[in-house]
Design a protein around this motif. Structure first.
Motif, PDB file in Angstrom:
ATOM      1  N   ASP A 109       0.798  -1.236   0.000  1.00  0.00           N
ATOM      2  CA  ASP A 109       0.000   0.000   0.000  1.00  0.00           C
ATOM      3  C   ASP A 109       0.825   1.278   0.000  1.00  0.00           C
ATOM      4  OD1 ASP A 109      -2.234  -1.635   0.135  1.00  0.00           O
ATOM      5  OD2 ASP A 109      -2.347  -1.541   2.324  1.00  0.00           O
ATOM      6  N   HIS A 110       2.070   1.187   0.472  1.00  0.00           N
ATOM      7  CA  HIS A 110       2.915   2.383   0.576  1.00  0.00           C
ATOM      8  C   HIS A 110       4.311   2.088   0.033  1.00  0.00           C
ATOM      9  CE1 HIS A 110      -0.173   4.141   3.220  1.00  0.00           C
ATOM     10  NE2 HIS A 110      -0.222   2.955   3.792  1.00  0.00           N
ATOM     11  N   GLY A 111       4.365   1.308  -1.026  1.00  0.00           N
ATOM     12  CA  GLY A 111       5.649   0.841  -1.544  1.00  0.00           C
ATOM     13  C   GLY A 111       6.543   1.914  -2.117  1.00  0.00           C
ATOM     14  N   THR A 112       6.007   3.112  -2.325  1.00  0.00           N
ATOM     15  CA  THR A 112       6.844   4.197  -2.847  1.00  0.00           C
ATOM     16  C   THR A 112       7.414   5.074  -1.737  1.00  0.00           C
ATOM     17  OG1 THR A 112       4.908   5.636  -3.118  1.00  0.00           O
ATOM     18  CG2 THR A 112       5.541   4.264  -5.007  1.00  0.00           C
ATOM     19  N   GLU A 113       6.986   4.829  -0.490  1.00  0.00           N
ATOM     20  CA  GLU A 113       7.486   5.631   0.632  1.00  0.00           C
ATOM     21  C   GLU A 113       8.964   5.315   0.875  1.00  0.00           C
ATOM     22  OE1 GLU A 113       6.044   7.928   2.474  1.00  0.00           O
ATOM     23  OE2 GLU A 113       4.070   7.823   1.507  1.00  0.00           O
ATOM     24  N   TRP A 114       9.755   6.363   1.037  1.00  0.00           N
ATOM     25  CA  TRP A 114      11.203   6.205   1.164  1.00  0.00           C
ATOM     26  C   TRP A 114      11.587   5.324   2.349  1.00  0.00           C
ATOM     27  CZ3 TRP A 114      15.019   7.395  -2.099  1.00  0.00           C
ATOM     28  CH2 TRP A 114      16.336   7.372  -1.618  1.00  0.00           C
ATOM     29  N   SER A 115      11.007   5.582   3.513  1.00  0.00           N
ATOM     30  CA  SER A 115      11.378   4.825   4.713  1.00  0.00           C
ATOM     31  C   SER A 115      11.035   3.347   4.573  1.00  0.00           C
ATOM     32  CB  SER A 115      10.685   5.408   5.945  1.00  0.00           C
ATOM     33  OG  SER A 115       9.279   5.430   5.767  1.00  0.00           O
ATOM     34  N   VAL A 116       9.927   3.054   3.910  1.00  0.00           N
ATOM     35  CA  VAL A 116       9.533   1.659   3.690  1.00  0.00           C
ATOM     36  C   VAL A 116      10.523   0.980   2.751  1.00  0.00           C
ATOM     37  CG1 VAL A 116       7.739   0.145   2.738  1.00  0.00           C
ATOM     38  CG2 VAL A 116       7.096   2.137   4.121  1.00  0.00           C
ATOM     39  N   ARG A 117      10.905   1.672   1.702  1.00  0.00           N
ATOM     40  CA  ARG A 117      11.826   1.092   0.715  1.00  0.00           C
ATOM     41  C   ARG A 117      13.208   0.838   1.323  1.00  0.00           C
ATOM     42  NH1 ARG A 117      12.073   4.688  -4.421  1.00  0.00           N
ATOM     43  NH2 ARG A 117      13.265   2.885  -5.174  1.00  0.00           N
ATOM     44  N   VAL A 118      13.690   1.788   2.120  1.00  0.00           N
ATOM     45  CA  VAL A 118      15.017   1.618   2.726  1.00  0.00           C
ATOM     46  C   VAL A 118      15.012   0.444   3.701  1.00  0.00           C
ATOM     47  CG1 VAL A 118      16.721   2.662   4.267  1.00  0.00           C
ATOM     48  CG2 VAL A 118      15.710   4.019   2.421  1.00  0.00           C
ATOM     49  N   LEU A 119      13.975   0.359   4.522  1.00  0.00           N
ATOM     50  CA  LEU A 119      13.911  -0.740   5.482  1.00  0.00           C
ATOM     51  C   LEU A 119      13.786  -2.080   4.764  1.00  0.00           C
ATOM     52  CD1 LEU A 119      13.993  -1.221   8.508  1.00  0.00           C
ATOM     53  CD2 LEU A 119      11.497  -1.137   8.536  1.00  0.00           C
ATOM     54  N   ALA A 120      13.006  -2.114   3.689  1.00  0.00           N
ATOM     55  CA  ALA A 120      12.876  -3.351   2.915  1.00  0.00           C
ATOM     56  C   ALA A 120      14.217  -3.745   2.302  1.00  0.00           C
ATOM     57  CB  ALA A 120      11.823  -3.178   1.828  1.00  0.00           C
ATOM     58  N   ALA A 121      14.952  -2.775   1.781  1.00  0.00           N
ATOM     59  CA  ALA A 121      16.262  -3.073   1.191  1.00  0.00           C
ATOM     60  C   ALA A 121      17.205  -3.662   2.233  1.00  0.00           C
ATOM     61  CB  ALA A 121      16.860  -1.804   0.588  1.00  0.00           C
ATOM     62  N   ARG A 122      17.196  -3.091   3.423  1.00  0.00           N
ATOM     63  CA  ARG A 122      18.031  -3.633   4.503  1.00  0.00           C
ATOM     64  C   ARG A 122      17.625  -5.064   4.846  1.00  0.00           C
ATOM     65  NH1 ARG A 122      17.242  -0.027   9.451  1.00  0.00           N
ATOM     66  NH2 ARG A 122      18.656  -1.587  10.356  1.00  0.00           N
ATOM     67  N   ALA A 123      16.309  -5.298   4.912  1.00  0.00           N
ATOM     68  CA  ALA A 123      15.822  -6.637   5.253  1.00  0.00           C
ATOM     69  C   ALA A 123      16.165  -7.638   4.156  1.00  0.00           C
ATOM     70  CB  ALA A 123      14.315  -6.596   5.493  1.00  0.00           C
ATOM     71  N   TYR A 124      16.067  -7.225   2.897  1.00  0.00           N
ATOM     72  CA  TYR A 124      16.460  -8.113   1.797  1.00  0.00           C
ATOM     73  C   TYR A 124      17.937  -8.484   1.921  1.00  0.00           C
ATOM     74  CZ  TYR A 124      12.113  -6.841  -0.664  1.00  0.00           C
ATOM     75  OH  TYR A 124      10.807  -6.648  -1.022  1.00  0.00           O
ATOM     76  N   TYR A 125      18.763  -7.487   2.207  1.00  0.00           N
ATOM     77  CA  TYR A 125      20.200  -7.734   2.319  1.00  0.00           C
ATOM     78  C   TYR A 125      20.491  -8.713   3.453  1.00  0.00           C
ATOM     79  CZ  TYR A 125      25.123  -6.915   3.400  1.00  0.00           C
ATOM     80  OH  TYR A 125      26.459  -7.094   3.675  1.00  0.00           O
ATOM     81  N   HIS A 126      19.907  -8.473   4.611  1.00  0.00           N
ATOM     82  CA  HIS A 126      20.223  -9.296   5.782  1.00  0.00           C
ATOM     83  C   HIS A 126      19.565 -10.674   5.732  1.00  0.00           C
ATOM     84  CE1 HIS A 126      22.622  -6.409   7.964  1.00  0.00           C
ATOM     85  NE2 HIS A 126      21.735  -5.466   7.710  1.00  0.00           N
ATOM     86  N   SER A 127      18.599 -10.863   4.835  1.00  0.00           N
ATOM     87  CA  SER A 127      18.009 -12.190   4.663  1.00  0.00           C
ATOM     88  C   SER A 127      18.552 -12.883   3.414  1.00  0.00           C
ATOM     89  CB  SER A 127      16.481 -12.093   4.584  1.00  0.00           C
ATOM     90  OG  SER A 127      16.073 -11.294   3.481  1.00  0.00           O
ATOM     91  N   ALA A 128      19.641 -12.325   2.858  1.00  0.00           N
ATOM     92  CA  ALA A 128      20.334 -12.905   1.702  1.00  0.00           C
ATOM     93  C   ALA A 128      19.469 -12.944   0.447  1.00  0.00           C
ATOM     94  CB  ALA A 128      20.864 -14.303   2.028  1.00  0.00           C
ATOM     95  N   GLN A 129      18.488 -12.062   0.360  1.00  0.00           N
ATOM     96  CA  GLN A 129      17.730 -11.905  -0.886  1.00  0.00           C
ATOM     97  C   GLN A 129      18.435 -10.816  -1.695  1.00  0.00           C
ATOM     98  OE1 GLN A 129      13.307 -12.083  -0.429  1.00  0.00           O
ATOM     99  NE2 GLN A 129      13.752 -12.160   1.772  1.00  0.00           N
ATOM    100  N   LEU A 130      19.606 -11.182  -2.189  1.00  0.00           N
ATOM    101  CA  LEU A 130      20.539 -10.187  -2.700  1.00  0.00           C
ATOM    102  C   LEU A 130      20.082  -9.529  -3.996  1.00  0.00           C
ATOM    103  CD1 LEU A 130      23.885 -12.016  -1.884  1.00  0.00           C
ATOM    104  CD2 LEU A 130      22.685 -10.277  -0.542  1.00  0.00           C
ATOM    105  N   GLU A 131      19.412 -10.254  -4.853  1.00  0.00           N
ATOM    106  CA  GLU A 131      18.962  -9.638  -6.099  1.00  0.00           C
ATOM    107  C   GLU A 131      17.881  -8.596  -5.821  1.00  0.00           C
ATOM    108  OE1 GLU A 131      19.135  -8.688 -10.023  1.00  0.00           O
ATOM    109  OE2 GLU A 131      20.498  -9.888  -8.787  1.00  0.00           O
ATOM    110  N   ARG A 132      16.981  -8.915  -4.902  1.00  0.00           N
ATOM    111  CA  ARG A 132      15.973  -7.922  -4.515  1.00  0.00           C
ATOM    112  C   ARG A 132      16.635  -6.714  -3.859  1.00  0.00           C
ATOM    113  NH1 ARG A 132      10.651 -10.941  -1.936  1.00  0.00           N
ATOM    114  NH2 ARG A 132       9.864 -11.818  -3.892  1.00  0.00           N
ATOM    115  N   ALA A 133      17.615  -6.976  -3.007  1.00  0.00           N
ATOM    116  CA  ALA A 133      18.327  -5.876  -2.352  1.00  0.00           C
ATOM    117  C   ALA A 133      19.020  -5.001  -3.392  1.00  0.00           C
ATOM    118  CB  ALA A 133      19.341  -6.432  -1.359  1.00  0.00           C
ATOM    119  N   ARG A 134      19.704  -5.630  -4.353  1.00  0.00           N
ATOM    120  CA  ARG A 134      20.423  -4.862  -5.377  1.00  0.00           C
ATOM    121  C   ARG A 134      19.468  -3.988  -6.188  1.00  0.00           C
ATOM    122  NH1 ARG A 134      21.147  -4.846 -10.582  1.00  0.00           N
ATOM    123  NH2 ARG A 134      19.893  -6.730 -10.867  1.00  0.00           N
TER     124      ARG A 134
END
Length: 327
Positions: A254-279
């Motif tokens: 619902d808020h996928g364009t919000e900056w804070s949501v995107r940054v937190l998701a990127a961090r979570a992707y990185y730390h869960s080894a979902q590297l392509e999504r993180a990249r």
């Protein structure tokens, strides 16, 4: 005032704590108190098909699970002896004690559904019946028929059918993550706002807790989206990136364009080894904010972990230079 009881229905101290809170509330002359039960798991690895509790308790791994439901300094055997004595004093029956190592997940779903359908009063009645089945009549509360019977006895006639449909699964999963995010570590734990009381404390201690909670000015209620974001960030700090992503899922939808949501998701992707999504996310973020040293660093490290050192190097150099400039 709302009091949340975070507890596992296979923890005997949850039942004792329930009685002690009831005693405290019986003499309470302050504002009206709503009691809501929330899930906690002391034995999340319990098998779907119940097994005799006595057989499991000889396993050394059982001690770790039982420690979340054992006062400090007591062995499991000492805890069981103390529980039996206190339960008898509280009028919970003799003999008192579970027979089955049961998966409490379905019971937590039933309890959550009771609150959703009938509020705190119905939920409390269901909790009472489930606890009684497990500790007094020695039933297997992972059995859907036993839970349906408990629901009917509590006045929740369609509880069994709702349980069979799978309802409540997402609610309990999110509540378990929320409990972890706010720091619940033992059963039972009472929470009122930012205050918490761990363990089945005496009625006097619970009364003092109620008084302190009532005297504390309520904090401004945050929008649900902000609260969810904060809880997800807490889970990430506690090294549970998959849990963080579970809480972020509605925000991403619902808020996928919000900056804070995107940054937190990127961090979570990185730390869960979902590297392509993180990249993918980090490349988009750095394109919009090329001077953000942290995002540059995270993108560089993501590329390194993907085995792309040549692509990582420029981002890592930029991140290092930006941080030097900040100093």
């Amino acid at each position: 005032m709302r009091i949340e009881i975070w507890a596992d229905v296979v923890c005997p101290w949850a039942y004792i704590g329930k009685r002690r809170l009831e005693a405290a509330l019986a003499g309470w002359d302050g504002e009206r108190v709503e009691v809501v039960w929330r899930p906690f798991r002391i034995d999340p690895m319990a098998p779907r098909k119940a097994e005799p509790l006595a057989e499991w308790q000889i396993d050394p791994l059982a001690d770790e699970a039982l420690s979340a439901c054992t006062p400090d300094g007591l062995s499991p055997v000492e805890n069981a002896t103390r529980v039996s004595r206190i339960a008898a004093d509280a009028g919970l029956g003799t003999p008192f004690g579970a027979v089955w190592r049961a998966d409490s997940g379905p019971a937590h779903r039933l309890i959550a559904l009771a609150h959703e359908r009938g509020g705190a009063a119905l939920q409390d009645a269901v909790v009472e019946e489930v606890l009684k089945a497990h500790f007094v009549t020695a039933r297997d509360i992972s059995d859907p028929d036993v839970l349906a019977e408990a629901a009917r006895a509590a006045g929740f006639a369609d509880g069994g059918d709702l349980l069979a449909s799978g309802a409540g699964t997402d609610r309990v999963r999110e509540d378990l993550l929320r409990g972890k995010a706010i720091g619940v570590r033992s059963s039972p734990t009472l929470v009122a706002g930012k205050r918490a009381l761990a363990g089945a404390q005496s009625p006097e201690a619970m009364t003092a807790f109620l008084r302190d909670a009532a005297d504390t000015p309520p904090e401004r209620e945050l929008p649900e989206e902000v609260e969810r974001l904060r809880l997800a960030e807490s889970l990430l700090d506690k090294r549970d990136p998959l849990g963080a992503l579970t809480l972020l899922r509605p925000l991403l939808a619902d808020h996928g364009t919000e900056w804070s949501v995107r940054v937190l998701a990127a961090r979570a992707y990185y730390h869960s080894a979902q590297l392509e999504r993180a990249r993918t996310e980090l490349e988009s973020l750095t394109a919009h904010s090329p001077d953000d040293a942290y995002l540059r660093l995270l993108l560089g490290r993501t590329l390194e972990r993907q085995g792309r050192p040549a692509e990582a190097a420029p981002h890592l150099r930029l991140a290092a230079a930006m941080r030097q400039d900040e100093e």
